[in-house]
Design a protein around this motif. Structure first.
Motif, PDB file in Angstrom:
ATOM      1  N   ASN A 293      40.843  -1.268 -46.327  1.00 26.12           N
ATOM      2  CA  ASN A 293      41.594  -2.401 -45.780  1.00 26.12           C
ATOM      3  C   ASN A 293      43.028  -2.036 -45.425  1.00 26.12           C
ATOM      4  OD1 ASN A 293      39.407  -4.132 -45.956  1.00 26.12           O
ATOM      5  ND2 ASN A 293      39.910  -4.782 -48.016  1.00 26.12           N
ATOM      6  N   LEU A 294      43.488  -0.883 -45.889  1.00 27.06           N
ATOM      7  CA  LEU A 294      44.807  -0.410 -45.461  1.00 27.06           C
ATOM      8  C   LEU A 294      44.908  -0.330 -43.945  1.00 27.06           C
ATOM      9  CD1 LEU A 294      45.634   2.581 -47.847  1.00 27.06           C
ATOM     10  CD2 LEU A 294      46.836   0.405 -47.698  1.00 27.06           C
ATOM     11  N   THR A 295      43.787  -0.054 -43.307  1.00 23.08           N
ATOM     12  CA  THR A 295      43.823   0.168 -41.865  1.00 23.08           C
ATOM     13  C   THR A 295      44.029  -1.116 -41.073  1.00 23.08           C
ATOM     14  OG1 THR A 295      41.419  -0.073 -41.669  1.00 23.08           O
ATOM     15  CG2 THR A 295      42.267   2.124 -42.109  1.00 23.08           C
TER      16      THR A 295
ATOM     17  N   ASP B  97      53.889  -2.629 -43.968  1.00 25.21           N
ATOM     18  CA  ASP B  97      53.043  -2.033 -42.939  1.00 25.21           C
ATOM     19  C   ASP B  97      52.408  -0.783 -43.542  1.00 25.21           C
ATOM     20  OD1 ASP B  97      51.856  -0.740 -40.805  1.00 25.21           O
ATOM     21  OD2 ASP B  97      53.439  -1.279 -39.387  1.00 25.21           O
ATOM     22  N   PRO B  98      51.108  -0.828 -43.804  1.00 28.25           N
ATOM     23  CA  PRO B  98      50.465   0.311 -44.471  1.00 28.25           C
ATOM     24  C   PRO B  98      50.547   1.610 -43.691  1.00 28.25           C
ATOM     25  CG  PRO B  98      48.826  -1.215 -43.607  1.00 28.25           C
ATOM     26  CD  PRO B  98      50.144  -1.890 -43.498  1.00 28.25           C
ATOM     27  N   LEU B  99      50.733   1.534 -42.381  1.00 30.78           N
ATOM     28  CA  LEU B  99      50.782   2.736 -41.569  1.00 30.78           C
ATOM     29  C   LEU B  99      52.147   3.415 -41.589  1.00 30.78           C
ATOM     30  CD1 LEU B  99      48.663   1.629 -38.483  1.00 30.78           C
ATOM     31  CD2 LEU B  99      47.929   2.821 -40.556  1.00 30.78           C
ATOM     32  N   THR B 100      53.181   2.671 -41.985  1.00 32.77           N
ATOM     33  CA  THR B 100      54.524   3.261 -42.016  1.00 32.77           C
ATOM     34  C   THR B 100      55.152   3.259 -43.405  1.00 32.77           C
ATOM     35  OG1 THR B 100      55.503   1.115 -41.415  1.00 32.77           O
ATOM     36  CG2 THR B 100      54.983   2.638 -39.613  1.00 32.77           C
ATOM     37  N   ASP B 101      54.733   2.349 -44.272  1.00 35.63           N
ATOM     38  CA  ASP B 101      55.342   2.230 -45.592  1.00 35.63           C
ATOM     39  C   ASP B 101      54.623   3.036 -46.666  1.00 35.63           C
ATOM     40  OD1 ASP B 101      57.169   0.523 -44.472  1.00 35.63           O
ATOM     41  OD2 ASP B 101      56.150  -1.304 -45.086  1.00 35.63           O
ATOM     42  N   LEU B 102      53.439   3.551 -46.340  1.00 37.81           N
ATOM     43  CA  LEU B 102      52.677   4.348 -47.295  1.00 37.81           C
ATOM     44  C   LEU B 102      52.367   5.722 -46.713  1.00 37.81           C
ATOM     45  CD1 LEU B 102      50.114   1.655 -48.535  1.00 37.81           C
ATOM     46  CD2 LEU B 102      52.173   2.445 -49.723  1.00 37.81           C
ATOM     47  N   ALA B 103      52.290   6.713 -47.589  1.00 33.44           N
ATOM     48  CA  ALA B 103      51.966   8.081 -47.178  1.00 33.44           C
ATOM     49  C   ALA B 103      50.562   8.422 -47.672  1.00 33.44           C
ATOM     50  CB  ALA B 103      52.974   9.065 -47.759  1.00 33.44           C
ATOM     51  N   PRO B 104      49.675   8.891 -46.792  1.00 30.03           N
ATOM     52  CA  PRO B 104      48.332   9.283 -47.220  1.00 30.03           C
ATOM     53  C   PRO B 104      48.391  10.453 -48.202  1.00 30.03           C
ATOM     54  CG  PRO B 104      48.473   9.082 -44.823  1.00 30.03           C
ATOM     55  CD  PRO B 104      49.870   9.055 -45.340  1.00 30.03           C
TER      56      PRO B 104
ATOM     57  N   ASN C 296      43.886  11.212 -40.752  1.00 25.38           N
ATOM     58  CA  ASN C 296      42.978  11.173 -39.607  1.00 25.38           C
ATOM     59  C   ASN C 296      41.949  10.059 -39.753  1.00 25.38           C
ATOM     60  OD1 ASN C 296      44.246  13.357 -38.404  1.00 25.38           O
ATOM     61  ND2 ASN C 296      42.858  14.862 -39.296  1.00 25.38           N
ATOM     62  N   ARG C 297      41.477   9.850 -40.979  1.00 24.78           N
ATOM     63  CA  ARG C 297      40.495   8.781 -41.214  1.00 24.78           C
ATOM     64  C   ARG C 297      41.130   7.413 -40.965  1.00 24.78           C
ATOM     65  NH1 ARG C 297      35.450   8.687 -43.485  1.00 24.78           N
ATOM     66  NH2 ARG C 297      34.587   6.600 -43.198  1.00 24.78           N
ATOM     67  N   ILE C 298      42.344   7.225 -41.451  1.00 24.31           N
ATOM     68  CA  ILE C 298      43.048   5.962 -41.235  1.00 24.31           C
ATOM     69  C   ILE C 298      43.255   5.711 -39.745  1.00 24.31           C
ATOM     70  CG2 ILE C 298      45.260   4.775 -41.544  1.00 24.31           C
ATOM     71  CD1 ILE C 298      45.431   6.070 -44.316  1.00 24.31           C
ATOM     72  N   LYS C 299      43.650   6.737 -39.022  1.00 22.29           N
ATOM     73  CA  LYS C 299      43.897   6.606 -37.587  1.00 22.29           C
ATOM     74  C   LYS C 299      42.629   6.210 -36.844  1.00 22.29           C
ATOM     75  CE  LYS C 299      45.683   9.186 -33.600  1.00 22.29           C
ATOM     76  NZ  LYS C 299      46.255  10.494 -33.149  1.00 22.29           N
ATOM     77  N   ALA C 300      41.521   6.878 -37.153  1.00 19.47           N
ATOM     78  CA  ALA C 300      40.260   6.591 -36.466  1.00 19.47           C
ATOM     79  C   ALA C 300      39.753   5.191 -36.787  1.00 19.47           C
ATOM     80  CB  ALA C 300      39.222   7.634 -36.843  1.00 19.47           C
ATOM     81  N   ASP C 301      39.789   4.818 -38.071  1.00 20.89           N
ATOM     82  CA  ASP C 301      39.298   3.497 -38.463  1.00 20.89           C
ATOM     83  C   ASP C 301      40.172   2.385 -37.900  1.00 20.89           C
ATOM     84  OD1 ASP C 301      37.316   4.762 -39.835  1.00 20.89           O
ATOM     85  OD2 ASP C 301      37.714   3.784 -41.762  1.00 20.89           O
ATOM     86  N   THR C 302      41.479   2.627 -37.896  1.00 17.71           N
ATOM     87  CA  THR C 302      42.389   1.607 -37.364  1.00 17.71           C
ATOM     88  C   THR C 302      42.095   1.337 -35.895  1.00 17.71           C
ATOM     89  OG1 THR C 302      44.129   2.206 -38.929  1.00 17.71           O
ATOM     90  CG2 THR C 302      44.798   1.013 -36.949  1.00 17.71           C
ATOM     91  N   ALA C 303      41.926   2.379 -35.119  1.00 14.61           N
ATOM     92  CA  ALA C 303      41.661   2.207 -33.692  1.00 14.61           C
ATOM     93  C   ALA C 303      40.389   1.400 -33.467  1.00 14.61           C
ATOM     94  CB  ALA C 303      41.548   3.575 -33.023  1.00 14.61           C
TER      95      ALA C 303
END
Length: 228
Positions: free
Chosen positions: A2-4, A16-23, A207-214
């Motif tokens: 759900n982060l995505t 914003d999970p994409l900018t406030d958290l580091a994988p 990469n997983r976050i990026k793909a799932d988010t899109a």
């Protein structure tokens, strides 16, 4: 996972999970199982054909608006040409009850919830949402085998850190996690709980976050889905 989608589903989310958290590391993944009542066709192609019949009035159930099961079902419908109505329930146990009672015609369920009903002959397992067959349910075909090529959707767990954490520290934690989750004992424990071990680098999780988010953002915006 759900982060995505947290910020897209609800713009009022205070981070914003994409900018406030580091994988840090992707820990484990699992597919969902496209599940249907035993009265419907069991084969993937036959099931999808039945759902596209003129006049077919189908419903599908999920444990709530904006869940992975909801977004996955909408993605499935867009790929398969279905037009079932979404029926949100308080949780997956109620979803299963709805299928057994004939109120809904399909749902995407975790393997651990779907397969006991399938083995009892009460539900059909049409296919798994991973790109190929899953070791968690090796006898269940992938949706790609049912004609939905390129369909991939999984639930997953991961570890993230504050965005300001030094990269060297993040890498150290990631290395430790990979060693733990890929150990034979932990791999078996996670498998018994319905998870396939991943244990990735920070880049692998990114990469997983990026793909799932899109993929999920497209579904959310196309369907106008908002968290409730």
């Amino acid at each position: 996972g759900n982060l995505t989608i947290a910020k897209v589903l609800n713009p009022a989310t205070p981070y914003d999970p994409l900018t406030d958290l580091a994988p840090v590391s992707l820990i484990a993944t699992a597919p969902l199982v496209l599940t249907a009542p035993a009265a419907l066709p069991a084969g993937g192609a036959a099931f999808l054909a039945a759902g596209k019949q003129v006049g077919a009035a189908w419903n599908y159930g999920t444990p709530g608006v904006g869940t992975v099961a909801h977004l996955g079902a909408e993605l499935l419908q867009s790929r398969a040409g279905l037009s079932a109505v979404h029926v949100p329930y308080p949780g997956n146990p109620q979803v299963i009850t709805g299928m057994l009672g004939g109120q809904i015609q399909f749902s995407l369920l975790p393997p651990g919830l779907a397969m006991p009903q399938v083995r009892a002959g009460k539900l059909h397992a049409i296919g798994v949402t991973s790109a190929g067959r899953s070791s968690l349910v090796p006898d269940v075909p992938s949706l790609a085998e049912a004609g939905l090529s390129g369909f991939q959707l999984e639930i997953w767990n991961a570890v993230a850190a504050p965005a300001g954490m030094p990269a060297a520290h993040i890498q150290k934690v990631a290395n430790a996690l990979v060693g733990i989750v890929r150990s034979p004992d932990m791999r078996q424990k996670l498998f018994n709980q319905g998870w396939q071990v991943a244990g990735t680098s920070p880049e692998g999780l990114a990469n997983r976050i990026k793909a799932d988010t899109a993929q999920m953002v497209e579904v959310i915006r196309t369907q106008g889905i908002q968290a409730q």
